[in-house]
Design a protein around this motif. Structure first.
Motif, PDB file in Angstrom:
ATOM      1  N   ARG A 256      22.440  -1.549  -3.695  1.00 55.05           N
ATOM      2  CA  ARG A 256      21.426  -0.757  -4.393  1.00 55.05           C
ATOM      3  C   ARG A 256      20.185  -0.567  -3.522  1.00 55.05           C
ATOM      4  O   ARG A 256      19.647   0.545  -3.412  1.00 55.05           O
ATOM      5  N   GLU A 257      19.737  -1.631  -2.881  1.00 53.56           N
ATOM      6  CA  GLU A 257      18.543  -1.539  -2.039  1.00 53.56           C
ATOM      7  C   GLU A 257      18.786  -0.667  -0.810  1.00 53.56           C
ATOM      8  O   GLU A 257      17.907   0.105  -0.399  1.00 53.56           O
TER       9      GLU A 257
ATOM     10  N   ASP B 130      33.119  -5.855 -10.229  1.00 56.67           N
ATOM     11  CA  ASP B 130      32.124  -5.751  -9.163  1.00 56.67           C
ATOM     12  C   ASP B 130      32.402  -4.551  -8.265  1.00 56.67           C
ATOM     13  O   ASP B 130      31.472  -3.886  -7.796  1.00 56.67           O
ATOM     14  N   ARG B 131      33.669  -4.256  -8.002  1.00 51.48           N
ATOM     15  CA  ARG B 131      34.003  -3.085  -7.187  1.00 51.48           C
ATOM     16  C   ARG B 131      33.518  -1.813  -7.865  1.00 51.48           C
ATOM     17  O   ARG B 131      32.956  -0.919  -7.223  1.00 51.48           O
ATOM     18  N   ILE B 132      33.741  -1.727  -9.169  1.00 52.92           N
ATOM     19  CA  ILE B 132      33.316  -0.545  -9.922  1.00 52.92           C
ATOM     20  C   ILE B 132      31.799  -0.402  -9.873  1.00 52.92           C
ATOM     21  O   ILE B 132      31.262   0.678  -9.613  1.00 52.92           O
ATOM     22  N   VAL B 133      31.095  -1.508 -10.115  1.00 56.17           N
ATOM     23  CA  VAL B 133      29.633  -1.475 -10.074  1.00 56.17           C
ATOM     24  C   VAL B 133      29.157  -1.095  -8.676  1.00 56.17           C
ATOM     25  O   VAL B 133      28.217  -0.304  -8.511  1.00 56.17           O
ATOM     26  N   GLY B 134      29.811  -1.633  -7.649  1.00 58.23           N
ATOM     27  CA  GLY B 134      29.430  -1.313  -6.278  1.00 58.23           C
ATOM     28  C   GLY B 134      29.550   0.170  -5.976  1.00 58.23           C
ATOM     29  O   GLY B 134      28.679   0.765  -5.333  1.00 58.23           O
TER      30      GLY B 134
ATOM     31  N   GLU C   6      29.391   2.513  -8.227  1.00 61.36           N
ATOM     32  CA  GLU C   6      28.332   3.155  -9.009  1.00 61.36           C
ATOM     33  C   GLU C   6      26.995   3.100  -8.281  1.00 61.36           C
ATOM     34  O   GLU C   6      26.185   4.025  -8.375  1.00 61.36           O
ATOM     35  N   LEU C   7      26.771   2.017  -7.549  1.00 59.39           N
ATOM     36  CA  LEU C   7      25.501   1.837  -6.848  1.00 59.39           C
ATOM     37  C   LEU C   7      25.440   2.601  -5.532  1.00 59.39           C
ATOM     38  O   LEU C   7      24.389   2.652  -4.902  1.00 59.39           O
ATOM     39  N   GLY C   8      26.573   3.180  -5.110  1.00 61.92           N
ATOM     40  CA  GLY C   8      26.535   4.028  -3.928  1.00 61.92           C
ATOM     41  C   GLY C   8      27.361   3.575  -2.743  1.00 61.92           C
ATOM     42  O   GLY C   8      27.282   4.186  -1.673  1.00 61.92           O
ATOM     43  N   ALA C   9      28.162   2.508  -2.896  1.00 63.14           N
ATOM     44  CA  ALA C   9      29.060   2.129  -1.802  1.00 63.14           C
ATOM     45  C   ALA C   9      30.070   3.256  -1.578  1.00 63.14           C
ATOM     46  O   ALA C   9      30.456   3.962  -2.513  1.00 63.14           O
ATOM     47  N   ASP C  10      30.490   3.425  -0.330  1.00 66.78           N
ATOM     48  CA  ASP C  10      31.419   4.504   0.002  1.00 66.78           C
ATOM     49  C   ASP C  10      32.874   4.121  -0.210  1.00 66.78           C
ATOM     50  O   ASP C  10      33.710   4.968  -0.507  1.00 66.78           O
ATOM     51  N   ASP C  11      33.187   2.843  -0.035  1.00 63.75           N
ATOM     52  CA  ASP C  11      34.581   2.415  -0.118  1.00 63.75           C
ATOM     53  C   ASP C  11      34.595   0.907  -0.302  1.00 63.75           C
ATOM     54  O   ASP C  11      33.542   0.250  -0.302  1.00 63.75           O
ATOM     55  N   TYR C  12      35.781   0.344  -0.466  1.00 62.14           N
ATOM     56  CA  TYR C  12      35.907  -1.107  -0.548  1.00 62.14           C
ATOM     57  C   TYR C  12      37.237  -1.531   0.055  1.00 62.14           C
ATOM     58  O   TYR C  12      38.185  -0.745   0.143  1.00 62.14           O
ATOM     59  N   VAL C  13      37.289  -2.773   0.494  1.00 61.63           N
ATOM     60  CA  VAL C  13      38.536  -3.386   0.946  1.00 61.63           C
ATOM     61  C   VAL C  13      38.670  -4.722   0.237  1.00 61.63           C
ATOM     62  O   VAL C  13      37.680  -5.350  -0.132  1.00 61.63           O
ATOM     63  N   THR C  14      39.899  -5.138   0.039  1.00 65.47           N
ATOM     64  CA  THR C  14      40.172  -6.365  -0.698  1.00 65.47           C
ATOM     65  C   THR C  14      40.802  -7.405   0.219  1.00 65.47           C
ATOM     66  O   THR C  14      41.697  -7.089   1.005  1.00 65.47           O
TER      67      THR C  14
END
Length: 238
Positions: free
Chosen positions: A70-71, A91-95, A97-105
């Protein structure tokens, strides 16, 4: 060490083994890599160093990855890939929503991770340096989407640069107006991977786009839900 690739990746991960593994992946691919085990000085480093991509663990001591996402988005358009565990779906969903471009697990597939990072860096750096072109604008009902810079402009001329995932989702829908696109099709367009039933990232980004477009989620005008099938762009292109 000589870096074959000029792009700079910052890894923010408190677990030593995971951090060392990530550093090894990217250094072996020729990237310049920096690493920190907490996010307390992350914003300062973004301001003072040229960083193209942040690989950000969600579960950090002190400021967690979601707070930092977010910051970061308030002051920077740097690429952000969240590093999550299998049980971190919310947390992935919230991330996102906050503007992350992608995620890895975790555990990582090294080849997939490198491809995702490479593609995101290319898109972020390429779009940041491209000048606006008239034919890159998609106009609809007073709105416009600048495909070269990921800029969404409203009828009152306010402008917002969309995160990578939101841009790709909106662009995919707009370029196929009136066509119902499945979550699998949209997931492939956003993240180059198949949709799974417990993955809500498409729905989360649809919700964010509706808010930005002023759509009433109970009775949307631009992005309609085809229950059990997917989503459709119903606006009128100029």
């Amino acid at each position: 060490m000589t870096h074959a690739n000029p792009h700079h990746i910052l890894i923010v991960e408190d677990d030593f083994a995971s951090r060392a593994l990530l550093v090894s992946y990217f250094e072996n691919a020729g990237y310049r890599v920096s690493e920190i085990d907490h996010g307390d000085d992350l914003l300062q480093r973004i301001q003072t160093e040229h960083i193209d991509l942040v690989l950000l663990d969600i579960n950090l001591p002190g400021k967690d990855g979601l707070t930092l996402t977010r910051e970061l988005r308030v002051q920077s358009k740097v690429g952000i890939i969240l590093v999550t565990s299998k049980g971190d779906e919310i947390d992935r969903i919230v991330g996102l929503e906050l503007g992350a471009d992608d995620y890895v697990t975790k555990p990582f597939n090294p080849r997939e991770l490198l491809v995702r990072a490479k593609n995101l860096i290319w898109r972020v750096t390429d779009q940041a340096t491209q000048p606006a072109e008239t034919d890159s604008l998609i106009r609809f009902e007073g709105w416009s989407l600048d495909s070269s810079r990921r800029l969404l402009s409203s009828p009152d001329n306010s402008t917002e640069r969309l995160p990578e995932g939101e841009f790709k989702l909106l662009h995919t829908l707009i370029t196929k107006p009136g066509q119902v696109l499945s979550r699998d099709q949209l997931m492939d367009a956003i993240h180059d991977r198949a949709w799974t039933p417990n993955d809500r990232s498409v729905d989360v980004m649809i919700g964010r786009l509706r808010r930005k477009l002023g759509d009433n989620p109970a009775d949307p005008h631009f992005i309609l839900t085809a229950h059990g099938a997917g989503y459709m762009f119903a606006g009128t292109l100029d």
